[in-house]
Design a protein around this motif. Structure first.
Motif, mmCIF file in Angstrom:
data_model
loop_
_atom_site.group_PDB
_atom_site.id
_atom_site.type_symbol
_atom_site.label_atom_id
_atom_site.label_comp_id
_atom_site.label_asym_id
_atom_site.label_seq_id
_atom_site.Cartn_x
_atom_site.Cartn_y
_atom_site.Cartn_z
ATOM 1 N N GLU A 227 11.116 -38.102 24.161
ATOM 2 C CA GLU A 227 12.297 -37.830 24.971
ATOM 3 C C GLU A 227 11.962 -37.877 26.459
ATOM 4 N N LEU A 228 10.790 -37.360 26.814
ATOM 5 C CA LEU A 228 10.362 -37.428 28.214
ATOM 6 C C LEU A 228 10.240 -38.884 28.647
ATOM 7 N N ALA A 229 9.643 -39.715 27.804
ATOM 8 C CA ALA A 229 9.492 -41.131 28.141
ATOM 9 C C ALA A 229 10.854 -41.783 28.341
ATOM 10 N N ARG A 230 11.797 -41.510 27.454
ATOM 11 C CA ARG A 230 13.127 -42.120 27.572
ATOM 12 C C ARG A 230 13.855 -41.628 28.820
ATOM 13 N N CYS A 231 13.717 -40.345 29.109
ATOM 14 C CA CYS A 231 14.357 -39.799 30.315
ATOM 15 C C CYS A 231 13.791 -40.452 31.570
ATOM 16 N N LEU A 232 12.481 -40.589 31.631
ATOM 17 C CA LEU A 232 11.866 -41.222 32.793
ATOM 18 C C LEU A 232 12.296 -42.677 32.915
ATOM 19 N N TRP A 233 12.299 -43.381 31.792
ATOM 20 C CA TRP A 233 12.658 -44.797 31.813
ATOM 21 C C TRP A 233 14.112 -45.006 32.226
ATOM 22 N N SER A 234 14.961 -44.041 31.919
ATOM 23 C CA SER A 234 16.389 -44.188 32.219
ATOM 24 C C SER A 234 16.656 -44.317 33.713
ATOM 25 N N TYR A 235 15.759 -43.828 34.556
ATOM 26 C CA TYR A 235 15.953 -43.959 36.002
ATOM 27 C C TYR A 235 15.888 -45.420 36.448
ATOM 28 N N ASN A 236 15.271 -46.264 35.665
ATOM 29 C CA ASN A 236 15.173 -47.675 36.023
ATOM 30 C C ASN A 236 16.516 -48.399 35.940
ATOM 31 N N LYS A 237 17.469 -47.829 35.226
ATOM 32 C CA LYS A 237 18.748 -48.501 35.011
ATOM 33 C C LYS A 237 19.500 -48.746 36.316
ATOM 34 N N ALA A 238 19.224 -47.935 37.322
ATOM 35 C CA ALA A 238 19.930 -48.082 38.596
ATOM 36 C C ALA A 238 19.315 -49.153 39.484
ATOM 37 N N TYR A 239 18.231 -49.766 39.021
ATOM 38 C CA TYR A 239 17.507 -50.751 39.837
ATOM 39 C C TYR A 239 17.449 -52.075 39.084
ATOM 40 N N ALA B 252 5.745 -40.869 21.456
ATOM 41 C CA ALA B 252 6.079 -41.441 22.760
ATOM 42 C C ALA B 252 5.844 -42.948 22.749
ATOM 43 N N LEU B 253 4.718 -43.378 22.212
ATOM 44 C CA LEU B 253 4.405 -44.803 22.186
ATOM 45 C C LEU B 253 5.375 -45.575 21.307
ATOM 46 N N ALA B 254 5.933 -44.911 20.303
ATOM 47 C CA ALA B 254 6.878 -45.572 19.407
ATOM 48 C C ALA B 254 8.163 -45.983 20.117
ATOM 49 N N THR B 255 8.406 -45.458 21.313
ATOM 50 C CA THR B 255 9.599 -45.855 22.067
ATOM 51 C C THR B 255 9.506 -47.286 22.563
ATOM 52 N N GLY B 256 8.286 -47.830 22.635
ATOM 53 C CA GLY B 256 8.102 -49.181 23.137
ATOM 54 C C GLY B 256 8.248 -49.309 24.643
ATOM 55 N N LEU B 257 8.204 -48.200 25.350
ATOM 56 C CA LEU B 257 8.432 -48.199 26.801
ATOM 57 C C LEU B 257 7.143 -48.218 27.614
ATOM 58 N N PHE B 258 6.001 -48.195 26.950
ATOM 59 C CA PHE B 258 4.722 -48.116 27.648
ATOM 60 C C PHE B 258 4.129 -49.517 27.815
ATOM 61 N N GLY B 259 3.954 -49.929 29.061
ATOM 62 C CA GLY B 259 3.454 -51.266 29.332
ATOM 63 C C GLY B 259 1.947 -51.394 29.210
ATOM 64 N N ARG B 260 1.232 -50.272 29.398
ATOM 65 C CA ARG B 260 -0.226 -50.286 29.328
ATOM 66 C C ARG B 260 -0.713 -49.076 28.538
ATOM 67 N N ASP C 84 -8.891 -53.001 16.893
ATOM 68 C CA ASP C 84 -7.994 -53.872 16.155
ATOM 69 C C ASP C 84 -6.707 -53.142 15.765
ATOM 70 N N LYS C 85 -6.822 -51.871 15.432
ATOM 71 C CA LYS C 85 -5.635 -51.093 15.068
ATOM 72 C C LYS C 85 -4.699 -50.937 16.266
ATOM 73 N N TRP C 86 -5.276 -50.596 17.420
ATOM 74 C CA TRP C 86 -4.447 -50.396 18.609
ATOM 75 C C TRP C 86 -3.761 -51.682 19.034
ATOM 76 N N THR C 87 -4.492 -52.779 19.063
ATOM 77 C CA THR C 87 -3.896 -54.042 19.513
ATOM 78 C C THR C 87 -2.834 -54.533 18.535
ATOM 79 N N ALA C 88 -3.030 -54.276 17.252
ATOM 80 C CA ALA C 88 -2.043 -54.697 16.255
ATOM 81 C C ALA C 88 -0.796 -53.823 16.296
ATOM 82 N N ALA C 89 -0.974 -52.539 16.577
ATOM 83 C CA ALA C 89 0.154 -51.602 16.545
ATOM 84 C C ALA C 89 1.104 -51.783 17.719
#
Length: 297
Positions: free
Chosen positions: A165-177, A201-209, A229-234
């Motif tokens: 939820e924190l990740a989604r809330c933070l990402w939502s600020y990008n909508k204005a830009y 949090a990572l399951a949101t797909g919002l993390f670029g790195r 291999d697990k991390w790169t595949a996931a």
């Protein structure tokens, strides 16, 4: 992957084996290079200023650590005695050199958590207005009008609840830009996949790195390739970084020879290989480990 753990004979044997295998494998192919090196700054006052770290020419991303108190209406930034005055100008200086600056939340203490959905919304609001591009009356900005490029999740303590939820809330600020994303998200999990504290949090797909810490855990470091291999595949849409310590005394340390011959050829095969993460600036300044990482990353 050669490890500096003098008491663990099995790890020493692994290091020797990888040294031989590495020479047979040969160096990394140039096509896999990204040139990306991340470093954590803020864990030791003797490491020098943020500006000095950026002027070293070694890093493309600097993560300041940590905001280690949050979630219950209180917030505290711990930069190990670095004077806050001047950091805002240093952030702008780094950004002028095309170096991204992130703020990491969490860390090794136990004074943070997100007990409710409302606390996640409150922390997001605070981060936006205190450290990112927001400016709400009543919220102090420690770095003045300087804004960090994003937030790193370094969650070592407490429940995993509400970090998605924190990740989604933070990402939502990008909508204005439209032309840019003033909030980028990264995570720095432990190497054993999955890290349950950031999995939601990572399951949101919002993390670029994602900077995976391949150190501090002998059993995981001994089988690092399987975990890589697990991390790169996931997370195929994210850039995955190999997190390594700059200190020879840390379990998971990779000698530069084995970095070149044994690790880089493996990780650069992944389509979403991102680069190298160095822990941390203090040890790197002492050992100059990033000079090898920068050349081969």
């Amino acid at each position: 992957m050669a490890l500096a753990s003098g008491r663990a004979t099995s790890l020493i044997a692994l290091a020797a084996l990888l040294s031989v295998v590495g020479f047979l494998a040969g160096p990394a192919a140039a096509t896999g290079k990204t040139g990306q090196v991340t470093v954590f700054w803020g864990r030791n006052k003797a490491e020098g200023s943020l500006r000095e770290a950026c002027d070293s020419g070694m890093y493309t991303i600097v993560i300041m650590s940590f905001l280690d108190v949050y979630g219950h209406g209180k917030y505290s930034l711990d930069l190990s005695g670095h004077p806050i005055a001047g950091i805002g100008n240093d952030i702008k200086h780094c950004q002028s050199k095309n170096i991204l600056v992130f703020l990491s939340i969490g860390g090794f203490g136990n004074k943070y958590s997100l007990p409710t959905s409302q606390s996640a919304a409150d922390v997001a609001d605070y981060l936006w207005n205190a450290y990112l591009a927001g400016s709400r009356r009543g919220v102090s900005r420690p770095f003045g009008d300087a804004a960090v490029d994003g937030i790193d999740f370094f969650i070592e303590h407490g429940s995993p609840d509400h970090y998605d939820e924190l990740a989604r809330c933070l990402w939502s600020y990008n909508k204005a830009y439209r032309a840019r994303t003033p909030v980028q998200l990264t995570a720095t999990p432990r190497c054993a996949y999955p890290d349950q504290r950031v999995e939601r949090a990572l399951a949101t797909g919002l993390f670029g790195r994602i900077h995976v810490r391949f150190y501090g855990d002998p059993s995981c470091a001994a089988d690092w390739q399987r975990e890589w291999d697990k991390w790169t595949a996931a997370y195929p849409a994210a850039q995955i970084y190999v997190g390594l310590p700059a200190s020879e005394q840390t379990v998971g340390y990779v000698h530069p020879k084995n970095l070149y011959y044994g690790v880089i050829p493996v990780v650069q095969k992944a389509a979403n290989y991102g680069g190298i993460m160095i822990w941390d600036r203090y040890d790197d300044k002492r050992t100059n480990y990033s000079s090898y990482a920068k050349e081969w990353a």
